[in-house]
Design a protein around this motif. Sequence first.
Motif, short mmCIF file in Angstrom:
data_model
loop_
_atom_site.label_atom_id
_atom_site.label_comp_id
_atom_site.label_asym_id
_atom_site.label_seq_id
_atom_site.Cartn_x
_atom_site.Cartn_y
_atom_site.Cartn_z
N THR A 172 4.12 -12.31 11.69
CA THR A 172 4.98 -13.48 11.52
C THR A 172 4.26 -14.80 11.83
O THR A 172 4.88 -15.86 11.77
CB THR A 172 6.24 -13.35 12.40
OG1 THR A 172 5.82 -13.21 13.76
CG2 THR A 172 7.07 -12.15 12.01
N THR A 221 -1.83 -15.89 0.33
CA THR A 221 -1.69 -16.81 -0.79
C THR A 221 -2.80 -16.57 -1.80
O THR A 221 -3.79 -15.89 -1.51
CB THR A 221 -1.70 -18.28 -0.31
OG1 THR A 221 -1.25 -19.14 -1.37
CG2 THR A 221 -3.09 -18.73 0.12
N ILE A 222 -2.61 -17.15 -2.97
CA ILE A 222 -3.64 -17.12 -4.01
C ILE A 222 -4.10 -18.55 -4.21
O ILE A 222 -3.28 -19.45 -4.41
CB ILE A 222 -3.09 -16.52 -5.32
CG1 ILE A 222 -2.80 -15.02 -5.10
CG2 ILE A 222 -4.04 -16.73 -6.48
CD1 ILE A 222 -2.13 -14.33 -6.26
N ASN A 223 -5.41 -18.80 -4.12
CA ASN A 223 -5.92 -20.14 -4.35
C ASN A 223 -7.40 -20.05 -4.76
O ASN A 223 -7.90 -18.95 -5.01
CB ASN A 223 -5.70 -21.04 -3.13
CG ASN A 223 -5.35 -22.47 -3.55
OD1 ASN A 223 -6.13 -23.13 -4.25
ND2 ASN A 223 -4.19 -22.94 -3.17
N ILE A 232 -7.00 -27.09 2.55
CA ILE A 232 -5.67 -26.47 2.68
C ILE A 232 -5.32 -26.32 4.15
O ILE A 232 -4.21 -26.67 4.59
CB ILE A 232 -5.63 -25.10 1.96
CG1 ILE A 232 -5.71 -25.29 0.44
CG2 ILE A 232 -4.37 -24.31 2.34
CD1 ILE A 232 -5.89 -23.99 -0.35
N LEU A 256 -2.23 -28.20 6.05
CA LEU A 256 -1.19 -27.40 6.69
C LEU A 256 -1.01 -27.80 8.16
O LEU A 256 0.10 -27.80 8.68
CB LEU A 256 -1.51 -25.90 6.60
CG LEU A 256 -1.24 -25.24 5.25
CD1 LEU A 256 -1.68 -23.78 5.29
CD2 LEU A 256 0.26 -25.33 4.90
N HIS A 269 4.36 -19.95 13.06
CA HIS A 269 5.54 -19.33 12.43
C HIS A 269 6.02 -20.16 11.24
O HIS A 269 6.42 -19.61 10.21
CB HIS A 269 6.67 -19.17 13.46
CG HIS A 269 6.46 -18.07 14.45
ND1 HIS A 269 6.60 -16.75 14.13
CD2 HIS A 269 6.11 -18.10 15.77
CE1 HIS A 269 6.36 -16.00 15.21
NE2 HIS A 269 6.05 -16.79 16.21
N VAL A 270 6.01 -21.48 11.38
CA VAL A 270 6.44 -22.35 10.28
C VAL A 270 5.48 -22.20 9.10
O VAL A 270 5.91 -22.04 7.94
CB VAL A 270 6.51 -23.82 10.74
CG1 VAL A 270 6.80 -24.74 9.56
CG2 VAL A 270 7.57 -24.00 11.83
N ALA A 297 3.67 -19.71 8.34
CA ALA A 297 3.84 -18.39 7.72
C ALA A 297 4.98 -18.40 6.71
O ALA A 297 4.85 -17.87 5.60
CB ALA A 297 4.08 -17.34 8.80
N SER A 298 6.11 -19.04 7.08
CA SER A 298 7.25 -19.05 6.15
C SER A 298 7.03 -20.02 4.99
O SER A 298 7.55 -19.81 3.89
CB SER A 298 8.55 -19.38 6.89
OG SER A 298 9.07 -18.21 7.51
N LEU A 299 6.25 -21.08 5.20
CA LEU A 299 5.95 -22.00 4.10
C LEU A 299 5.07 -21.33 3.04
O LEU A 299 5.30 -21.48 1.84
CB LEU A 299 5.22 -23.25 4.62
CG LEU A 299 6.07 -24.25 5.40
CD1 LEU A 299 5.18 -25.36 5.95
CD2 LEU A 299 7.17 -24.86 4.52
N ILE A 300 4.05 -20.62 3.49
CA ILE A 300 3.12 -19.97 2.55
C ILE A 300 3.70 -18.67 2.01
O ILE A 300 3.56 -18.36 0.83
CB ILE A 300 1.76 -19.72 3.23
CG1 ILE A 300 1.12 -21.05 3.67
CG2 ILE A 300 0.82 -18.96 2.30
CD1 ILE A 300 0.85 -22.03 2.55
N ASN A 312 4.89 -14.31 2.98
CA ASN A 312 4.16 -13.18 3.55
C ASN A 312 3.84 -12.08 2.54
O ASN A 312 3.43 -10.99 2.92
CB ASN A 312 4.91 -12.61 4.75
CG ASN A 312 6.01 -11.74 4.30
OD1 ASN A 312 6.79 -12.13 3.43
ND2 ASN A 312 6.06 -10.54 4.84
N SER A 313 4.00 -12.35 1.25
CA SER A 313 3.51 -11.38 0.27
C SER A 313 3.13 -12.08 -1.02
O SER A 313 3.56 -13.20 -1.30
CB SER A 313 4.57 -10.31 -0.02
OG SER A 313 5.61 -10.84 -0.80
#
Lengths: 135, 135, 135
Positions: A46, A51-53, A64, A68, A88-89, A91-94, A96-97
Amino acid sequence: MGNELIEIPVRTNRSNELVNVTGQVQKALTDSGVKEGILVAHVMHTTAAITINENADPDVVHDILLQLSKISPDCREFRHGEGNSDAHVKASLIGNSVTIPVSHSRLILGTWQGIYFCEFDGPRSRKLIVRVMGE
Amino acid sequence: MGNELIEIPVRTNRSNELVNVTGQVQKALTDSGVKEGILVAHVMHTTAAITINENADPDVVHDILLQLSKISPDCREFRHGEGNSDAHVKASLIGNSVTIPVSHSRLILGTWQGIYFCEFDGPRSRKLIVRVMGE
Amino acid sequence: MGNELIEIPVRTNRSNELVNVTGQVQKALTDSGVKEGILVAHVMHTTAAITINENADPDVVHDILLQLSKISPDCREFRHGEGNSDAHVKASLIGNSVTIPVSHSRLILGTWQGIYFCEFDGPRSRKLIVRVMGE
């Protein structure tokens, strides 16, 4: 369908880091034997993400992570006692899959696309789970 | 494949709120009868989202909502007449679906991972659609 | 499973732009012949993304692009020589794929949901890849 979940261990070395895992994810796909379908790579944490970049210029990764840190800095109003709410923030912005189309046993990625495991609260030993769906 | 789409109603009580829906999503998986595959949970709204984050300390949820309000505050240059553009931005930043590997009829989540329905323009009656793929 | 990957070309006309591609993605689904399952739409670029948001009032699109420019502005500490790191950051924040449940040969979208190709470094000729899974 690929018979089994595949686990990819990822060792990170810094507090914030993008680790290129394209090779390991492609290997998981090859091992699954699936030729046509999709692949899902899922982060089991968490304070990390995926990500893909861009896979060419490492300065993109630098930029990046820099941006961030400005988007989700540490904040004195945070309450979570571990002091890693910024992670944690992020993680949710980017997210988790990632879900990637598969054809002819290959990940369908653009020329400049690589898959990055995103560490936001390292260094740690992390884990990625890969599920391949298809035939 | 799970035969049917499964609908999960979510009642929110505040303007911004993260509702833990892990139990309902696991129940939808159980009901589908699928043992090995993936589960997709999809939000049917444009001012709400879904994410995976810490399920233990509720302060993490507080901190995520706090930082999102700083990242996407209301803005006098917004044109949309309903006055909820900040919520539309949050929805696209967080994303409107999660895809989770499934094995032995269980969601494959890390120890600290829970699934959160993210309300950004409540309180409202919301809807989550679950599709399970696999065998 | 849909037999083939389907490629959707997207022509963008501005540096930052959200292009509604809901119709083309639904057509790709129809062409696949799949009735029940999921659809994955994947962007083949690292300065573009894809999201689901409001399809009714175009002011929402304006407001999303405006806020994204504030969240990820150009930055003098960026190192990447092409000068488009802001676009790379936006791409990872929004994400490069969407996964949508499919039933009765239709995308399961809420009343106000449309699918938007997100250009962050245009104008360019772009490409979306669609994979449909199911029966």
